[in-house]
Design a protein around this motif. Structure first.
Motif, PDB file in Angstrom:
ATOM      1  N   GLN A  60      39.988  21.068  28.792  1.00  0.00           N
ATOM      2  CA  GLN A  60      39.719  20.695  27.119  1.00  0.00           C
ATOM      3  C   GLN A  60      38.883  19.323  27.435  1.00  0.00           C
ATOM      4  OE1 GLN A  60      40.039  22.319  24.580  1.00  0.00           O
ATOM      5  NE2 GLN A  60      41.828  23.673  24.918  1.00  0.00           N
ATOM      6  N   CYS A  64      44.539  28.547  22.335  1.00  0.00           N
ATOM      7  CA  CYS A  64      44.204  28.604  20.865  1.00  0.00           C
ATOM      8  C   CYS A  64      43.660  30.063  20.472  1.00  0.00           C
ATOM      9  CB  CYS A  64      42.928  27.613  20.526  1.00  0.00           C
ATOM     10  SG  CYS A  64      41.560  27.853  21.664  1.00  0.00           S
ATOM     11  N   GLU A  70      37.744  21.717  16.805  1.00  0.00           N
ATOM     12  CA  GLU A  70      38.097  22.713  17.359  1.00  0.00           C
ATOM     13  C   GLU A  70      39.595  23.122  16.985  1.00  0.00           C
ATOM     14  OE1 GLU A  70      35.955  25.070  18.226  1.00  0.00           O
ATOM     15  OE2 GLU A  70      34.271  23.546  18.435  1.00  0.00           O
ATOM     16  N   LEU A  71      40.243  23.974  16.054  1.00  0.00           N
ATOM     17  CA  LEU A  71      41.440  23.731  15.744  1.00  0.00           C
ATOM     18  C   LEU A  71      42.290  25.086  16.190  1.00  0.00           C
ATOM     19  CD1 LEU A  71      40.937  21.919  12.222  1.00  0.00           C
ATOM     20  CD2 LEU A  71      41.271  20.854  14.592  1.00  0.00           C
ATOM     21  N   GLY A  72      43.372  25.335  15.406  1.00  0.00           N
ATOM     22  CA  GLY A  72      44.288  26.360  15.696  1.00  0.00           C
ATOM     23  C   GLY A  72      43.778  27.853  15.589  1.00  0.00           C
ATOM     24  N   GLU A 132      50.765  29.638  13.256  1.00  0.00           N
ATOM     25  CA  GLU A 132      50.141  29.799  14.712  1.00  0.00           C
ATOM     26  C   GLU A 132      51.487  29.518  15.647  1.00  0.00           C
ATOM     27  OE1 GLU A 132      48.185  26.522  16.533  1.00  0.00           O
ATOM     28  OE2 GLU A 132      47.019  27.898  17.787  1.00  0.00           O
ATOM     29  N   GLU A 188      48.828  12.695  25.108  1.00  0.00           N
ATOM     30  CA  GLU A 188      49.777  11.940  25.736  1.00  0.00           C
ATOM     31  C   GLU A 188      50.718  12.778  26.476  1.00  0.00           C
ATOM     32  OE1 GLU A 188      49.187  12.178  22.514  1.00  0.00           O
ATOM     33  OE2 GLU A 188      51.087  12.542  21.578  1.00  0.00           O
ATOM     34  N   PHE A 229      37.422  16.488  18.130  1.00  0.00           N
ATOM     35  CA  PHE A 229      38.563  16.837  18.371  1.00  0.00           C
ATOM     36  C   PHE A 229      38.904  18.293  18.604  1.00  0.00           C
ATOM     37  CE2 PHE A 229      42.501  18.020  16.243  1.00  0.00           C
ATOM     38  CZ  PHE A 229      43.435  17.413  16.666  1.00  0.00           C
ATOM     39  N   GLY A 267      42.675  20.483  18.776  1.00  0.00           N
ATOM     40  CA  GLY A 267      43.845  20.353  18.522  1.00  0.00           C
ATOM     41  C   GLY A 267      44.512  20.928  17.213  1.00  0.00           C
ATOM     42  N   GLY A 268      45.542  20.588  16.921  1.00  0.00           N
ATOM     43  CA  GLY A 268      46.252  21.344  15.692  1.00  0.00           C
ATOM     44  C   GLY A 268      45.523  21.393  14.218  1.00  0.00           C
ATOM     45  N   THR A 288      41.749  14.985  22.914  1.00  0.00           N
ATOM     46  CA  THR A 288      41.966  16.267  23.363  1.00  0.00           C
ATOM     47  C   THR A 288      43.355  16.852  23.298  1.00  0.00           C
ATOM     48  OG1 THR A 288      42.018  15.495  25.326  1.00  0.00           O
ATOM     49  CG2 THR A 288      39.890  16.678  24.817  1.00  0.00           C
ATOM     50  N   PRO A 289      43.895  18.284  23.506  1.00  0.00           N
ATOM     51  CA  PRO A 289      44.990  18.684  23.231  1.00  0.00           C
ATOM     52  C   PRO A 289      45.750  18.852  24.612  1.00  0.00           C
ATOM     53  CG  PRO A 289      43.858  20.514  23.120  1.00  0.00           C
ATOM     54  CD  PRO A 289      42.615  19.283  23.340  1.00  0.00           C
ATOM     55  N   PHE A 290      47.066  19.408  24.719  1.00  0.00           N
ATOM     56  CA  PHE A 290      47.788  19.388  25.977  1.00  0.00           C
ATOM     57  C   PHE A 290      47.199  20.747  26.724  1.00  0.00           C
ATOM     58  CE2 PHE A 290      50.743  21.782  23.094  1.00  0.00           C
ATOM     59  CZ  PHE A 290      51.044  22.936  23.978  1.00  0.00           C
ATOM     60  N   LYS A 347      40.405   9.964  24.382  1.00  0.00           N
ATOM     61  CA  LYS A 347      41.868   9.738  24.280  1.00  0.00           C
ATOM     62  C   LYS A 347      42.467  11.151  24.509  1.00  0.00           C
ATOM     63  CE  LYS A 347      45.005  10.386  21.349  1.00  0.00           C
ATOM     64  NZ  LYS A 347      45.904  10.933  22.569  1.00  0.00           N
TER      65      LYS A 347
HETATM   66  P1  NAD Z   1      47.873  18.248  18.422  1.00  0.00           P
HETATM   67  O1  NAD Z   1      46.849  18.574  17.279  1.00  0.00           O
HETATM   68  O2  NAD Z   1      49.506  17.970  18.474  1.00  0.00           O
HETATM   69  O3  NAD Z   1      47.434  17.080  19.245  1.00  0.00           O
HETATM   70  C1  NAD Z   1      45.793  16.785  19.659  1.00  0.00           C
HETATM   71  C2  NAD Z   1      45.341  15.468  19.925  1.00  0.00           C
HETATM   72  O4  NAD Z   1      45.568  14.720  18.862  1.00  0.00           O
HETATM   73  C3  NAD Z   1      46.470  14.651  21.030  1.00  0.00           C
HETATM   74  O5  NAD Z   1      45.480  13.939  21.701  1.00  0.00           O
HETATM   75  C4  NAD Z   1      47.049  13.715  19.894  1.00  0.00           C
HETATM   76  O6  NAD Z   1      47.568  12.695  20.637  1.00  0.00           O
HETATM   77  C5  NAD Z   1      46.208  13.509  18.921  1.00  0.00           C
HETATM   78  N1  NAD Z   1      46.628  12.897  17.844  1.00  0.00           N
HETATM   79  C6  NAD Z   1      47.851  12.675  17.271  1.00  0.00           C
HETATM   80  N2  NAD Z   1      48.007  12.276  16.121  1.00  0.00           N
HETATM   81  C7  NAD Z   1      46.649  11.948  15.859  1.00  0.00           C
HETATM   82  C8  NAD Z   1      46.086  11.265  14.436  1.00  0.00           C
HETATM   83  N3  NAD Z   1      46.584  10.711  13.466  1.00  0.00           N
HETATM   84  N4  NAD Z   1      44.617  11.100  14.741  1.00  0.00           N
HETATM   85  C9  NAD Z   1      44.083  11.539  15.873  1.00  0.00           C
HETATM   86  N5  NAD Z   1      44.399  12.289  16.513  1.00  0.00           N
HETATM   87  C10 NAD Z   1      45.825  12.258  16.841  1.00  0.00           C
HETATM   88  O7  NAD Z   1      47.600  19.598  19.217  1.00  0.00           O
HETATM   89  P2  NAD Z   1      48.402  19.923  20.818  1.00  0.00           P
HETATM   90  O8  NAD Z   1      49.711  20.103  20.221  1.00  0.00           O
HETATM   91  O9  NAD Z   1      48.180  18.864  21.707  1.00  0.00           O
HETATM   92  O10 NAD Z   1      47.601  21.217  21.040  1.00  0.00           O
HETATM   93  C11 NAD Z   1      47.838  22.644  20.505  1.00  0.00           C
HETATM   94  C12 NAD Z   1      46.847  22.763  19.162  1.00  0.00           C
HETATM   95  O11 NAD Z   1      45.681  22.694  19.630  1.00  0.00           O
HETATM   96  C13 NAD Z   1      47.117  24.037  18.755  1.00  0.00           C
HETATM   97  O12 NAD Z   1      47.108  24.236  17.525  1.00  0.00           O
HETATM   98  C14 NAD Z   1      46.052  24.902  19.324  1.00  0.00           C
HETATM   99  O13 NAD Z   1      45.548  25.924  18.653  1.00  0.00           O
HETATM  100  C15 NAD Z   1      44.897  23.746  19.353  1.00  0.00           C
HETATM  101  N6  NAD Z   1      43.976  24.185  20.132  1.00  0.00           N
HETATM  102  C16 NAD Z   1      42.495  24.471  19.785  1.00  0.00           C
HETATM  103  C17 NAD Z   1      41.460  24.900  20.535  1.00  0.00           C
HETATM  104  C18 NAD Z   1      40.210  25.445  20.133  1.00  0.00           C
HETATM  105  O14 NAD Z   1      39.140  25.242  20.724  1.00  0.00           O
HETATM  106  N7  NAD Z   1      40.069  25.753  18.690  1.00  0.00           N
HETATM  107  C19 NAD Z   1      41.733  24.850  21.888  1.00  0.00           C
HETATM  108  C20 NAD Z   1      42.957  24.607  22.159  1.00  0.00           C
HETATM  109  C21 NAD Z   1      44.010  24.194  21.478  1.00  0.00           C
END
Ligand code: NAD
Length: 484
Positions: A167, A292, A258-260, A386, A188, A236, A238-239, A159-161, A185
């Protein structure tokens, strides 16, 4: 990974361990969690090793839940009730570790309770189907029944921050509702809210084998979480870059990404501009612009651009930002100083390329002021990529064709908001925007926690989240046929 000695610990300091097999495990290395507004240390979390991840996977894989639908529903309902009672404590924790305002964190707790409540309701609902087989000339007197079963293996959730607890809830609750076993996980940057949420579920009666939490450095443990042979599904949020890395690594496994996003709010020339500008500022600055589905581009018809811009600037100036713990603050800070500096840089770059800064672009540490830019062109970095913060670029268009072309002109396809009352335009946007969601007279982020949510293109593979869809993706559909 510990911070320098001059960093102060906050009054509510928490030293947390991993959650593996019902135990809290401290390790010899820990990770600091800092309050991005005050710089204080909110707590520490244990850093998991590969051996910890493997142990969690083995425990999860060996466990087969026998909880009935009623029991799963009761656990989720109890957790919702506990969380509601502890709204003040739980939202303080979110605010301390993320810098989100109390207004935002209290709202988030309400959303998490909704996720739990919907999970509790959905756990009671059997969505199996029944088909008769005598439907064609060569049919038989039989029936087909479908049932949904938990996965054979383990679910990895990452999950993201940006919504530290919600999330997590969107991954964990559907897993519990479907009797799965999950290893989580969390980010962090905000791991404490995730651990708090896990503890709440254990207190509500969840067998600890069904949810384990590992924290640590993703460079050390992420690959194991993705490729361990017990893992059947990776979910997942995150970005994009990490999402695509996961897609590359996952191999023969189900993945939910679920990405950016780069969501537009589209304002046509017939729109009520007061209403539209309200949506524009709320959509841009709530959660410090770190959603996001935040409004990342305001696409405005040239005929109303000047007046709309005036209103947005006026409402942006009135948006109160500052100390996240102050109950009068609308917007706290962003996740860290590095993120705030990044926004400063992309806004400065846009201004150097001809955009006009109307308000904002002020920074103090991780506090970044709500920012409005005008005369922005779609090719500038601030709109092409983004910008995960409170920045609102305004882009003019002349007609609906241009609005649709600009809107579809990025790599993303998550959501969108639309301000118009003309039915012909509404139907064109609904059909032609290449996104997962079109919200008429709402911000792109509008949703309820139950309903399908998720994007296409670089925003995701089209597999949706939301409690109901996540429960489907976390299960295998089995068909059983019998004489009838
Ligand atoms: P991030 O991609 O930097 O990190 C997300 C997660 O991935 C964290 O838990 C991180 O520790 C983990 N991670 C880091 N390296 C990894 C690897 N090599 N393999 C697997 N996992 C790894 O994202 P962030 O900065 O925490 O959150 C912001 C991003 O999340 C933005 O791009 C946002 O748009 C996106 N987001 C998307 C949605 C959605 O539902 N589409 C919702 C919220 C946030």
């Amino acid at each position: 990974m510990s911070t320098s000695p001059h960093v102060k610990d906050c009054a509510h300091f928490r030293a947390e361990g991993l959650r593996i097999g019902g135990e809290r495990i401290r390790t010899d290395r820990s990770l600091d969690v800092l309050n991005p507004f005050t710089g204080e240390r909110v707590g520490t979390v244990a850093m998991a090793s590969l051996a910890h991840v493997r142990r969690a996977m083995d425990i999860a894989h060996a466990y087969q839940s026998t909880l009935s639908r009623y029991e799963r529903s009761a656990i989720l309902n109890r957790a919702a009730a506990l969380l509601r009672e502890r709204t003040a404590e739980a939202s303080d924790l979110i605010t301390r570790e993320s810098g989100l305002s109390k207004k935002d964190s209290v709202y988030e707790i309400g959303r998490v309770a909704d996720v739990l409540g919907f999970g509790a309701t959905e756990a009671l609902r059997d969505d199996g189907q029944v088909f008769s087989c005598d439907l064609t000339p060569h049919g038989k007197r039989r029936k087909v029944l479908t049932t949904r079963e938990p996965l054979l293996g383990v679910i990895t959730a990452i999950t993201p921050f940006n919504h530290p607890m919600n999330q997590v809830a969107h991954k964990v609750v559907p897993a519990v509702a479907t009797n799965n076993r999950m290893v989580l996980k969390p980010s962090e940057k905000v791991p404490l809210s995730a651990l708090y949420f896990a503890d709440l579920l254990y207190e509500a009666g969840l067998p600890p084998e069904m949810l384990q939490v590992v924290t640590g450095d993703p460079r050390e443990i992420a690959d194991e979480l993705l490729t361990h042979p017990h893992v059947d599904l990776i979910t997942f949020t995150g970005g994009v870059s990490i999402g695509k890395y996961i897609a590359h690594k996952a191999g023969y496994r189900r993945i939910v990404l679920e990405l950016g996003g780069n969501d537009p709010l589209i304002v046509m020339d017939d729109a009520d501009l007061d209403k539209a500008s309200d949506l524009a500022v709320q959509g841009s600055y709530k959660n410090s612009g770190q959603r996001c589905t935040a409004v990342k581009r305001m696409l405005v018809h040239e005929a109303v651009r000047a007046r709309f811009t005036e209103l947005v600037v006026e409402k942006t100036r009135a948006w109160r930002f500052g100390d996240p713990m102050d109950s009068g603050t609308d917007m706290g800070c962003v996740i860290d100083e590095a993120a705030a500096r990044h926004f400063e840089r992309v806004v400065d770059e846009a201004v150097a390329q001809g955009a006009r800064l109307l308000v904002g672009n002020r920074r103090e540490g991780a506090l970044y002021s709500p920012t409005v830019l005008d005369q922005v062109r779609p090719e500038m970095t601030v709109v092409r990529e983004e910008t995960f913060g409170p920045v609102s670029p305004i882009i003019g268009f002349r007609d609906i064709d241009e609005a649709i072309a600009i809107s579809n002109g990025t790599a993303f396809g998550l959501s969108s908001g639309l301000c118009t009352n003309r039915m012909d335009d509404i139907t064109r946007f609904a059909k032609e925007l290449k996104v997962g969601t079109v919200n008429l007279w709402e911000v792109p982020g509008y949703r309820i926690e139950l309903t399908p949510f998720g994007g296409i293109k670089d925003s995701g593979l089209g597999y949706k989240e939301g409690v109901q869809e996540a429960m489907k993706s976390f299960t295998n559909c089995k068909t059983f046929t019998m004489p009838w």
